[in-house]
Design a protein around this motif. Sequence first.
Motif, PDB file in Angstrom:
ATOM      1  N   ARG A  20       0.814  -1.218   0.000  1.00 36.64           N
ATOM      2  CA  ARG A  20       0.000   0.000   0.000  1.00 36.64           C
ATOM      3  C   ARG A  20       0.853   1.277   0.000  1.00 36.64           C
ATOM      4  O   ARG A  20       0.875   2.034   0.958  1.00 36.64           O
ATOM      5  CB  ARG A  20      -0.906  -0.001   1.224  1.00 36.64           C
ATOM      6  N   PRO A  21       1.597   1.526  -1.081  1.00 39.26           N
ATOM      7  CA  PRO A  21       2.546   2.645  -1.098  1.00 39.26           C
ATOM      8  C   PRO A  21       1.927   3.987  -0.718  1.00 39.26           C
ATOM      9  O   PRO A  21       0.886   4.379  -1.238  1.00 39.26           O
ATOM     10  CB  PRO A  21       3.012   2.676  -2.570  1.00 39.26           C
ATOM     11  N   ASP A  22       2.575   4.652   0.239  1.00 44.83           N
ATOM     12  CA  ASP A  22       2.210   6.012   0.635  1.00 44.83           C
ATOM     13  C   ASP A  22       3.208   6.929  -0.061  1.00 44.83           C
ATOM     14  O   ASP A  22       4.348   7.088   0.384  1.00 44.83           O
ATOM     15  CB  ASP A  22       2.308   6.146   2.155  1.00 44.83           C
ATOM     16  N   VAL A  23       2.796   7.505  -1.171  1.00 49.16           N
ATOM     17  CA  VAL A  23       3.689   8.290  -2.030  1.00 49.16           C
ATOM     18  C   VAL A  23       3.223   9.737  -2.067  1.00 49.16           C
ATOM     19  O   VAL A  23       2.053  10.012  -2.331  1.00 49.16           O
ATOM     20  CB  VAL A  23       3.719   7.719  -3.464  1.00 49.16           C
ATOM     21  N   ARG A  24       4.148  10.653  -1.834  1.00 53.17           N
ATOM     22  CA  ARG A  24       3.825  12.077  -1.901  1.00 53.17           C
ATOM     23  C   ARG A  24       4.810  12.778  -2.835  1.00 53.17           C
ATOM     24  O   ARG A  24       5.984  12.431  -2.870  1.00 53.17           O
ATOM     25  CB  ARG A  24       3.878  12.701  -0.501  1.00 53.17           C
ATOM     26  N   GLY A  25       4.300  13.748  -3.562  1.00 51.70           N
ATOM     27  CA  GLY A  25       5.146  14.528  -4.450  1.00 51.70           C
ATOM     28  C   GLY A  25       5.366  13.913  -5.822  1.00 51.70           C
ATOM     29  O   GLY A  25       6.191  14.406  -6.590  1.00 51.70           O
ATOM     30  N   LEU A  26       4.628  12.850  -6.150  1.00 52.18           N
ATOM     31  CA  LEU A  26       4.830  12.184  -7.430  1.00 52.18           C
ATOM     32  C   LEU A  26       4.538  13.117  -8.609  1.00 52.18           C
ATOM     33  O   LEU A  26       5.082  12.939  -9.700  1.00 52.18           O
ATOM     34  CB  LEU A  26       3.953  10.933  -7.515  1.00 52.18           C
ATOM     35  N   SER A  27       3.724  14.123  -8.386  1.00 51.47           N
ATOM     36  CA  SER A  27       3.403  15.078  -9.452  1.00 51.47           C
ATOM     37  C   SER A  27       4.626  15.889  -9.880  1.00 51.47           C
ATOM     38  O   SER A  27       4.615  16.537 -10.925  1.00 51.47           O
ATOM     39  CB  SER A  27       2.292  16.023  -8.997  1.00 51.47           C
ATOM     40  N   HIS A  28       5.690  15.861  -9.065  1.00 50.05           N
ATOM     41  CA  HIS A  28       6.925  16.561  -9.425  1.00 50.05           C
ATOM     42  C   HIS A  28       7.638  15.895 -10.603  1.00 50.05           C
ATOM     43  O   HIS A  28       8.478  16.523 -11.250  1.00 50.05           O
ATOM     44  CB  HIS A  28       7.885  16.603  -8.230  1.00 50.05           C
ATOM     45  N   LEU A  29       7.332  14.637 -10.853  1.00 48.04           N
ATOM     46  CA  LEU A  29       8.022  13.908 -11.916  1.00 48.04           C
ATOM     47  C   LEU A  29       7.501  14.359 -13.277  1.00 48.04           C
ATOM     48  O   LEU A  29       6.317  14.201 -13.575  1.00 48.04           O
ATOM     49  CB  LEU A  29       7.804  12.400 -11.744  1.00 48.04           C
ATOM     50  N   PRO A  30       8.361  14.919 -14.139  1.00 51.60           N
ATOM     51  CA  PRO A  30       7.911  15.336 -15.470  1.00 51.60           C
ATOM     52  C   PRO A  30       7.366  14.149 -16.267  1.00 51.60           C
ATOM     53  O   PRO A  30       7.882  13.036 -16.168  1.00 51.60           O
ATOM     54  CB  PRO A  30       9.192  15.892 -16.115  1.00 51.60           C
ATOM     55  N   ARG A  31       6.345  14.393 -17.056  1.00 50.65           N
ATOM     56  CA  ARG A  31       5.723  13.330 -17.841  1.00 50.65           C
ATOM     57  C   ARG A  31       6.544  12.963 -19.077  1.00 50.65           C
ATOM     58  O   ARG A  31       6.401  11.867 -19.614  1.00 50.65           O
ATOM     59  CB  ARG A  31       4.312  13.745 -18.257  1.00 50.65           C
ATOM     60  N   THR A  32       7.368  13.878 -19.546  1.00 57.52           N
ATOM     61  CA  THR A  32       8.197  13.622 -20.719  1.00 57.52           C
ATOM     62  C   THR A  32       9.601  14.170 -20.481  1.00 57.52           C
ATOM     63  O   THR A  32       9.824  14.967 -19.557  1.00 57.52           O
ATOM     64  CB  THR A  32       7.611  14.282 -21.982  1.00 57.52           C
ATOM     65  N   MET A 164      13.025 -12.394   2.925  1.00 54.95           N
ATOM     66  CA  MET A 164      11.593 -12.118   2.866  1.00 54.95           C
ATOM     67  C   MET A 164      11.278 -10.772   3.520  1.00 54.95           C
ATOM     68  O   MET A 164      11.641 -10.536   4.675  1.00 54.95           O
ATOM     69  CB  MET A 164      10.808 -13.232   3.563  1.00 54.95           C
ATOM     70  N   PRO A 165      10.597  -9.879   2.821  1.00 51.39           N
ATOM     71  CA  PRO A 165      10.251  -8.578   3.401  1.00 51.39           C
ATOM     72  C   PRO A 165       9.102  -8.685   4.396  1.00 51.39           C
ATOM     73  O   PRO A 165       8.299  -9.621   4.343  1.00 51.39           O
ATOM     74  CB  PRO A 165       9.831  -7.758   2.176  1.00 51.39           C
ATOM     75  N   LYS A 166       9.036  -7.728   5.316  1.00 49.60           N
ATOM     76  CA  LYS A 166       7.910  -7.620   6.227  1.00 49.60           C
ATOM     77  C   LYS A 166       6.768  -6.901   5.507  1.00 49.60           C
ATOM     78  O   LYS A 166       7.002  -5.981   4.733  1.00 49.60           O
ATOM     79  CB  LYS A 166       8.305  -6.831   7.476  1.00 49.60           C
ATOM     80  N   ILE A 167       5.569  -7.332   5.759  1.00 46.26           N
ATOM     81  CA  ILE A 167       4.410  -6.667   5.145  1.00 46.26           C
ATOM     82  C   ILE A 167       4.116  -5.405   5.932  1.00 46.26           C
ATOM     83  O   ILE A 167       3.616  -5.450   7.054  1.00 46.26           O
ATOM     84  CB  ILE A 167       3.185  -7.601   5.118  1.00 46.26           C
ATOM     85  N   LYS A 168       4.462  -4.288   5.341  1.00 40.87           N
ATOM     86  CA  LYS A 168       4.331  -3.002   6.007  1.00 40.87           C
ATOM     87  C   LYS A 168       4.191  -1.918   4.945  1.00 40.87           C
ATOM     88  O   LYS A 168       4.768  -2.020   3.869  1.00 40.87           O
ATOM     89  CB  LYS A 168       5.573  -2.731   6.872  1.00 40.87           C
ATOM     90  N   ARG A 169       3.421  -0.897   5.224  1.00 36.87           N
ATOM     91  CA  ARG A 169       3.198   0.147   4.232  1.00 36.87           C
ATOM     92  C   ARG A 169       4.498   0.879   3.904  1.00 36.87           C
ATOM     93  O   ARG A 169       5.177   1.395   4.795  1.00 36.87           O
ATOM     94  CB  ARG A 169       2.158   1.142   4.738  1.00 36.87           C
ATOM     95  N   VAL A 170       4.855   0.906   2.622  1.00 36.11           N
ATOM     96  CA  VAL A 170       6.078   1.582   2.197  1.00 36.11           C
ATOM     97  C   VAL A 170       5.794   3.066   2.000  1.00 36.11           C
ATOM     98  O   VAL A 170       4.746   3.458   1.486  1.00 36.11           O
ATOM     99  CB  VAL A 170       6.635   0.959   0.888  1.00 36.11           C
ATOM    100  N   ARG A 171       6.722   3.906   2.452  1.00 33.08           N
ATOM    101  CA  ARG A 171       6.545   5.353   2.380  1.00 33.08           C
ATOM    102  C   ARG A 171       7.658   5.975   1.536  1.00 33.08           C
ATOM    103  O   ARG A 171       8.845   5.694   1.753  1.00 33.08           O
ATOM    104  CB  ARG A 171       6.527   5.965   3.784  1.00 33.08           C
ATOM    105  N   MET A 172       7.259   6.834   0.575  1.00 33.88           N
ATOM    106  CA  MET A 172       8.200   7.443  -0.350  1.00 33.88           C
ATOM    107  C   MET A 172       7.837   8.914  -0.558  1.00 33.88           C
ATOM    108  O   MET A 172       6.666   9.277  -0.520  1.00 33.88           O
ATOM    109  CB  MET A 172       8.180   6.712  -1.705  1.00 33.88           C
ATOM    110  N   ARG A 173       8.877   9.738  -0.794  1.00 37.06           N
ATOM    111  CA  ARG A 173       8.660  11.157  -1.043  1.00 37.06           C
ATOM    112  C   ARG A 173       9.466  11.597  -2.274  1.00 37.06           C
ATOM    113  O   ARG A 173      10.666  11.353  -2.349  1.00 37.06           O
ATOM    114  CB  ARG A 173       9.089  11.999   0.174  1.00 37.06           C
ATOM    115  N   PHE A 174       8.778  12.244  -3.226  1.00 39.66           N
ATOM    116  CA  PHE A 174       9.427  12.786  -4.411  1.00 39.66           C
ATOM    117  C   PHE A 174       9.568  14.297  -4.234  1.00 39.66           C
ATOM    118  O   PHE A 174       8.590  14.983  -3.923  1.00 39.66           O
ATOM    119  CB  PHE A 174       8.608  12.488  -5.664  1.00 39.66           C
TER     120      PHE A 174
END
Length: 242
Positions: A20-32, A164-174
């Motif tokens: 269940r990725p908690d991702v913020r700031g992904l809109s910063h990534l240019p589309r092209t 084996m990874p633990k099942i835990k929400r991954v958090r990322m910031r762009f």
Amino acid sequence: MFYWLLKFVVLGPVLKLLFRPDVRGLSHLPRTGPVILACNHLSFSDSIFTPLVVDRRVTFVAKAEYFTGKGIKGWLMRQFFSGTGTIPVDRSGGKAAQAALDTLLRVLREGGVAGIYPEGTRSPDGRLYRGKTGVARLVLESGAVVVPVALLNTDEIQPTGTLMPKIKRVRMRFGAPLDFSRYESTKGDRFVERAITDEIMFELMALSGREYVDVYASKLKTTIEAPKPHSSQRDAAEPADR
């Protein structure tokens, strides 16, 4: 083809459901256009979670050992990394590492997205370490913008040495794109390369909230992994009491 099959059919849906990725700031990534994703490196799984949340194809480099493993595990890892377009890099440095950077440069010149870990290796203790200037050379040669990406808890999900990874929400910031076009005419200047790299690492520090250490992680790892002398060797090396 295998990349998109893994992402949207085989692995992607399952990984998104479990972590269940908690991702913020992904809109910063240019589309092209060419983009360098500069990430901190906490876990083996960083190279899985980052492409998972990005709509565009991401090409990473990975240590050459992932492509030379033995047995079933080695075969599976080799097939996975090869199929997802990951580039092996010899971390002994010099001309060997330059081959991987040249391949990433080709990706950028074709308008693609290149992922790189400026630290050059996983953090041994969760802190953020001094960046290597390969990322700056890519910037100056390609003219790509840099989007800093902070992985916040992948070291908790899959600590170093665990399979084996633990099942835990991954958090990322762009972070917001970094434009270094002002340095366009300074290719080959080591001071400029260091300044660009340090600016990227500062942004990663701000995004991740991790403590920054101004030494290379690879040097610290060498110190940690160095065999300790036996007591008899220490006794021989220490001066006698006076």
